[in-house]
Design a protein around this motif. Structure first.
Motif, PDB file in Angstrom:
ATOM      1  N   ALA A 230       0.856  -1.193   0.000  1.00 57.20           N
ATOM      2  CA  ALA A 230       0.000   0.000   0.000  1.00 57.20           C
ATOM      3  C   ALA A 230       0.887   1.237   0.000  1.00 57.20           C
ATOM      4  O   ALA A 230       1.973   1.249   0.574  1.00 57.20           O
ATOM      5  CB  ALA A 230      -0.908  -0.011   1.225  1.00 57.20           C
ATOM      6  N   GLY A 231       0.417   2.275  -0.639  1.00 58.29           N
ATOM      7  CA  GLY A 231       1.176   3.517  -0.668  1.00 58.29           C
ATOM      8  C   GLY A 231       2.129   3.626  -1.836  1.00 58.29           C
ATOM      9  O   GLY A 231       2.757   4.672  -2.027  1.00 58.29           O
ATOM     10  N   ALA A 232       2.267   2.556  -2.628  1.00 55.13           N
ATOM     11  CA  ALA A 232       3.112   2.587  -3.826  1.00 55.13           C
ATOM     12  C   ALA A 232       2.232   2.483  -5.061  1.00 55.13           C
ATOM     13  O   ALA A 232       1.166   1.868  -5.037  1.00 55.13           O
ATOM     14  CB  ALA A 232       4.115   1.441  -3.802  1.00 55.13           C
ATOM     15  N   THR A 233       2.669   3.116  -6.139  1.00 57.69           N
ATOM     16  CA  THR A 233       1.945   3.051  -7.401  1.00 57.69           C
ATOM     17  C   THR A 233       2.261   1.732  -8.100  1.00 57.69           C
ATOM     18  O   THR A 233       3.409   1.483  -8.478  1.00 57.69           O
ATOM     19  CB  THR A 233       2.347   4.220  -8.324  1.00 57.69           C
ATOM     20  OG1 THR A 233       2.041   5.461  -7.675  1.00 57.69           O
ATOM     21  CG2 THR A 233       1.599   4.149  -9.646  1.00 57.69           C
ATOM     22  N   LEU A 234       1.258   0.888  -8.267  1.00 56.90           N
ATOM     23  CA  LEU A 234       1.448  -0.376  -8.963  1.00 56.90           C
ATOM     24  C   LEU A 234       1.615  -0.107 -10.458  1.00 56.90           C
ATOM     25  O   LEU A 234       0.824   0.616 -11.060  1.00 56.90           O
ATOM     26  CB  LEU A 234       0.251  -1.302  -8.742  1.00 56.90           C
ATOM     27  CG  LEU A 234       0.260  -2.613  -9.533  1.00 56.90           C
ATOM     28  CD1 LEU A 234       1.415  -3.518  -9.082  1.00 56.90           C
ATOM     29  CD2 LEU A 234      -1.079  -3.335  -9.393  1.00 56.90           C
ATOM     30  N   VAL A 235       2.669  -0.676 -11.047  1.00 56.20           N
ATOM     31  CA  VAL A 235       2.905  -0.566 -12.487  1.00 56.20           C
ATOM     32  C   VAL A 235       3.080  -1.971 -13.049  1.00 56.20           C
ATOM     33  O   VAL A 235       4.068  -2.648 -12.759  1.00 56.20           O
ATOM     34  CB  VAL A 235       4.158   0.274 -12.810  1.00 56.20           C
ATOM     35  CG1 VAL A 235       4.318   0.414 -14.322  1.00 56.20           C
ATOM     36  CG2 VAL A 235       4.071   1.650 -12.156  1.00 56.20           C
ATOM     37  N   VAL A 236       2.114  -2.420 -13.822  1.00 55.40           N
ATOM     38  CA  VAL A 236       2.221  -3.697 -14.535  1.00 55.40           C
ATOM     39  C   VAL A 236       2.782  -3.383 -15.918  1.00 55.40           C
ATOM     40  O   VAL A 236       2.269  -2.513 -16.624  1.00 55.40           O
ATOM     41  CB  VAL A 236       0.853  -4.387 -14.659  1.00 55.40           C
ATOM     42  CG1 VAL A 236       0.975  -5.667 -15.469  1.00 55.40           C
ATOM     43  CG2 VAL A 236       0.272  -4.668 -13.276  1.00 55.40           C
ATOM     44  N   PHE A 237       3.864  -4.075 -16.302  1.00 53.54           N
ATOM     45  CA  PHE A 237       4.465  -3.772 -17.604  1.00 53.54           C
ATOM     46  C   PHE A 237       4.947  -5.052 -18.282  1.00 53.54           C
ATOM     47  O   PHE A 237       5.128  -6.093 -17.647  1.00 53.54           O
ATOM     48  CB  PHE A 237       5.612  -2.761 -17.459  1.00 53.54           C
ATOM     49  CG  PHE A 237       6.851  -3.278 -16.776  1.00 53.54           C
ATOM     50  CD1 PHE A 237       7.946  -3.710 -17.524  1.00 53.54           C
ATOM     51  CD2 PHE A 237       6.944  -3.322 -15.390  1.00 53.54           C
ATOM     52  CE1 PHE A 237       9.093  -4.181 -16.901  1.00 53.54           C
ATOM     53  CE2 PHE A 237       8.092  -3.789 -14.762  1.00 53.54           C
ATOM     54  CZ  PHE A 237       9.175  -4.231 -15.518  1.00 53.54           C
ATOM     55  N   HIS A 238       5.151  -4.945 -19.600  1.00 58.32           N
ATOM     56  CA  HIS A 238       5.636  -6.080 -20.391  1.00 58.32           C
ATOM     57  C   HIS A 238       6.206  -5.569 -21.699  1.00 58.32           C
ATOM     58  O   HIS A 238       5.774  -4.529 -22.214  1.00 58.32           O
ATOM     59  CB  HIS A 238       4.513  -7.090 -20.662  1.00 58.32           C
ATOM     60  CG  HIS A 238       3.263  -6.484 -21.197  1.00 58.32           C
ATOM     61  ND1 HIS A 238       3.010  -6.354 -22.545  1.00 58.32           N
ATOM     62  CD2 HIS A 238       2.187  -5.959 -20.561  1.00 58.32           C
ATOM     63  CE1 HIS A 238       1.816  -5.778 -22.714  1.00 58.32           C
ATOM     64  NE2 HIS A 238       1.301  -5.528 -21.526  1.00 58.32           N
ATOM     65  N   THR A 239       7.189  -6.289 -22.228  1.00 55.79           N
ATOM     66  CA  THR A 239       7.864  -5.927 -23.470  1.00 55.79           C
ATOM     67  C   THR A 239       8.059  -7.171 -24.326  1.00 55.79           C
ATOM     68  O   THR A 239       8.668  -8.143 -23.877  1.00 55.79           O
ATOM     69  CB  THR A 239       9.236  -5.283 -23.179  1.00 55.79           C
ATOM     70  OG1 THR A 239       9.051  -4.043 -22.508  1.00 55.79           O
ATOM     71  CG2 THR A 239       9.998  -5.025 -24.469  1.00 55.79           C
ATOM     72  N   SER A 240       7.543  -7.129 -25.551  1.00 56.24           N
ATOM     73  CA  SER A 240       7.722  -8.228 -26.515  1.00 56.24           C
ATOM     74  C   SER A 240       7.380  -9.578 -25.896  1.00 56.24           C
ATOM     75  O   SER A 240       8.141 -10.544 -26.004  1.00 56.24           O
ATOM     76  CB  SER A 240       9.169  -8.229 -27.047  1.00 56.24           C
ATOM     77  OG  SER A 240       9.458  -7.030 -27.726  1.00 56.24           O
ATOM     78  N   VAL A 241       6.219  -9.626 -25.269  1.00 51.91           N
ATOM     79  CA  VAL A 241       5.748 -10.834 -24.600  1.00 51.91           C
ATOM     80  C   VAL A 241       4.470 -11.369 -25.246  1.00 51.91           C
ATOM     81  O   VAL A 241       4.316 -12.575 -25.450  1.00 51.91           O
ATOM     82  CB  VAL A 241       5.498 -10.561 -23.096  1.00 51.91           C
ATOM     83  CG1 VAL A 241       4.726 -11.706 -22.442  1.00 51.91           C
ATOM     84  CG2 VAL A 241       6.814 -10.334 -22.369  1.00 51.91           C
ATOM     85  N   LEU A 242       3.555 -10.485 -25.598  1.00 50.00           N
ATOM     86  CA  LEU A 242       2.214 -10.914 -25.985  1.00 50.00           C
ATOM     87  C   LEU A 242       2.169 -11.647 -27.316  1.00 50.00           C
ATOM     88  O   LEU A 242       1.179 -12.333 -27.608  1.00 50.00           O
ATOM     89  CB  LEU A 242       1.262  -9.716 -26.013  1.00 50.00           C
ATOM     90  CG  LEU A 242       1.000  -9.035 -24.657  1.00 50.00           C
ATOM     91  CD1 LEU A 242      -0.075  -7.970 -24.806  1.00 50.00           C
ATOM     92  CD2 LEU A 242       0.597 -10.051 -23.591  1.00 50.00           C
ATOM     93  N   TYR A 243       3.220 -11.547 -28.141  1.00 51.78           N
ATOM     94  CA  TYR A 243       3.210 -12.303 -29.397  1.00 51.78           C
ATOM     95  C   TYR A 243       3.236 -13.805 -29.129  1.00 51.78           C
ATOM     96  O   TYR A 243       2.856 -14.599 -29.992  1.00 51.78           O
ATOM     97  CB  TYR A 243       4.383 -11.884 -30.293  1.00 51.78           C
ATOM     98  CG  TYR A 243       5.730 -12.449 -29.876  1.00 51.78           C
ATOM     99  CD1 TYR A 243       6.217 -13.624 -30.438  1.00 51.78           C
ATOM    100  CD2 TYR A 243       6.518 -11.798 -28.929  1.00 51.78           C
ATOM    101  CE1 TYR A 243       7.444 -14.145 -30.058  1.00 51.78           C
ATOM    102  CE2 TYR A 243       7.747 -12.299 -28.541  1.00 51.78           C
ATOM    103  CZ  TYR A 243       8.207 -13.475 -29.110  1.00 51.78           C
ATOM    104  OH  TYR A 243       9.422 -13.980 -28.721  1.00 51.78           O
ATOM    105  N   GLN A 244       3.676 -14.202 -27.934  1.00 47.43           N
ATOM    106  CA  GLN A 244       3.715 -15.618 -27.586  1.00 47.43           C
ATOM    107  C   GLN A 244       2.396 -16.102 -26.965  1.00 47.43           C
ATOM    108  O   GLN A 244       2.273 -17.277 -26.617  1.00 47.43           O
ATOM    109  CB  GLN A 244       4.858 -15.883 -26.604  1.00 47.43           C
ATOM    110  CG  GLN A 244       6.224 -15.517 -27.159  1.00 47.43           C
ATOM    111  CD  GLN A 244       7.363 -16.006 -26.295  1.00 47.43           C
ATOM    112  OE1 GLN A 244       7.519 -17.210 -26.100  1.00 47.43           O
ATOM    113  NE2 GLN A 244       8.161 -15.097 -25.763  1.00 47.43           N
ATOM    114  N   VAL A 245       1.438 -15.192 -26.831  1.00 49.27           N
ATOM    115  CA  VAL A 245       0.162 -15.506 -26.182  1.00 49.27           C
ATOM    116  C   VAL A 245      -0.931 -15.597 -27.242  1.00 49.27           C
ATOM    117  O   VAL A 245      -1.060 -14.696 -28.076  1.00 49.27           O
ATOM    118  CB  VAL A 245      -0.190 -14.414 -25.141  1.00 49.27           C
ATOM    119  CG1 VAL A 245      -1.521 -14.716 -24.472  1.00 49.27           C
ATOM    120  CG2 VAL A 245       0.928 -14.282 -24.108  1.00 49.27           C
ATOM    121  N   PRO A 246      -1.735 -16.660 -27.267  1.00 50.10           N
ATOM    122  CA  PRO A 246      -2.826 -16.755 -28.247  1.00 50.10           C
ATOM    123  C   PRO A 246      -3.774 -15.559 -28.143  1.00 50.10           C
ATOM    124  O   PRO A 246      -4.032 -15.070 -27.034  1.00 50.10           O
ATOM    125  CB  PRO A 246      -3.532 -18.057 -27.857  1.00 50.10           C
ATOM    126  CG  PRO A 246      -2.501 -18.852 -27.111  1.00 50.10           C
ATOM    127  CD  PRO A 246      -1.656 -17.845 -26.391  1.00 50.10           C
TER     128      PRO A 246
END
Length: 311
Positions: A230-246
């Motif tokens: 709590a008290g921190a800004t959550l940052v979800v990130f990804h790079t060149s990953v989704l091409y491997q996901v259907p």
């Protein structure tokens, strides 16, 4: 896209001007009926040029001579096939932090970072690296990540990170020599600077290993995100990953990540994560689109070596 077409595109868009070895080899494989037949026995996601070339290099095979590559691959196919089926292109390029930094530094501090497709977690340390954008340097320490940036006022500071975690189907361990050797094999042959960068970034991560969770980007993301302080800004990130996901799973991830608190940074190819009204890319090389919360911000090269801000 056929396997042959995928190899042609890899050579002409990704490797051209970046790796003469892989540019030449991918074009030869694209016209090698024997190798294409062997690759055709694999699931589509396991036929990738980068994966095949890395496995052969990891096993000690040649990639600088296409004829020798053909002979080695055909002769050693059972071993190569087994590695292709179990391994993945988990290129953990810390240089990508250079294109993430301008966005991370502008968000409310401190940050809780959660990387999807984290591999060994080397991109979870943007606060520990130094950066050089032309003549402008940010941060201190090693490695120094260089990025040719246009249309951008470089950030004046690195972010404050108080929590870092990664989610991956097969997380790698920077303290395991076998895992590090696989990361090294994924680096293209001519890229000595990236090998040095890998060693420096791995030393940073090994000194304070990140929280890496084995799991699925949809099923297991909410529970891991809930562990952010709590008290921190959550940052979800990804790079060149989704091409491997259907695609259906990719769509489910996008819906999910939009509902999480905090922010979402995506750095993916435009045909993988689509955006309306993009300007033309700077050239015909392969570029990702850097986006914050679904809003496109810049074109970025895959290893973080360059970015063009949209303005």
């Amino acid at each position: 896209m056929t396997t042959a077409e995928a190899y042609v595109e890899f050579g002409s868009r990704e490797a051209r001007g970046v790796s003469p070895t892989y540019e030449r080899l991918s074009q030869v494989v694209a016209h090698d009926d024997a190798l294409l037949a062997l690759l055709g026995t694999l699931p589509p996601g396991k036929r990738q040029p980068n994966l095949l070339f890395a496995v052969v290099r990891w096993l000690g095979g040649p990639v600088d001579d296409p004829a020798a590559f053909h002979d080695y691959t055909v002769t050693h196919w059972p071993v190569i096939e087994a590695e292709l089926r179990t391994r993945a292109t988990q290129t953990n390029e810390s240089g990508r932090c250079a294109v993430l930094l301008p966005v991370l530094a502008a968000l409310p501090q401190p940050l809780a970072l959660l990387e999807v497709g984290a591999s060994a977690g080397l991109c979870l340390y943007p606060d520990r690296y130094a950066y050089r954008y032309g003549e402008h340097q940010v941060g201190s320490g090693e490695p120094v990540l260089e990025c040719a940036a246009s249309g951008l006022v470089p950030p004046s500071r690195v972010p404050q990170v108080v929590w870092r975690a990664g989610l991956d189907l097969n997380p790698l361990d920077v303290t395991d020599p076998d895992d590090v050797s696989w990361l090294d094999a994924l680096i293209w042959p001519e890229h000595a600077h990236r090998r040095a960068r890998l060693r420096a970034a791995a030393a940073v991560a090994a000194a304070e290993p990140p929280l890496l969770v084995r799991g699925d980007l949809v099923d297991d993301l909410p529970a891991l995100a809930a562990r952010a302080p709590a008290g921190a800004t959550l940052v979800v990130f990804h790079t060149s990953v989704l091409y491997q996901v259907p695609p259906p799973r990719r769509d489910a991830f996008v819906r999910l990540v939009r509902e999480l608190p905090g922010h979402w940074i995506a750095n993916e190819a435009p045909e993988v994560l689509r955006h309306e009204g993009l300007p033309d890319p700077p050239n015909d090389a392969l570029h990702n689109v850097l986006a914050l919360d679904g809003r496109p911000l810049a074109w970025a090269r895959g290893h973080g070596q360059a970015m063009t801000w949209f303005g």
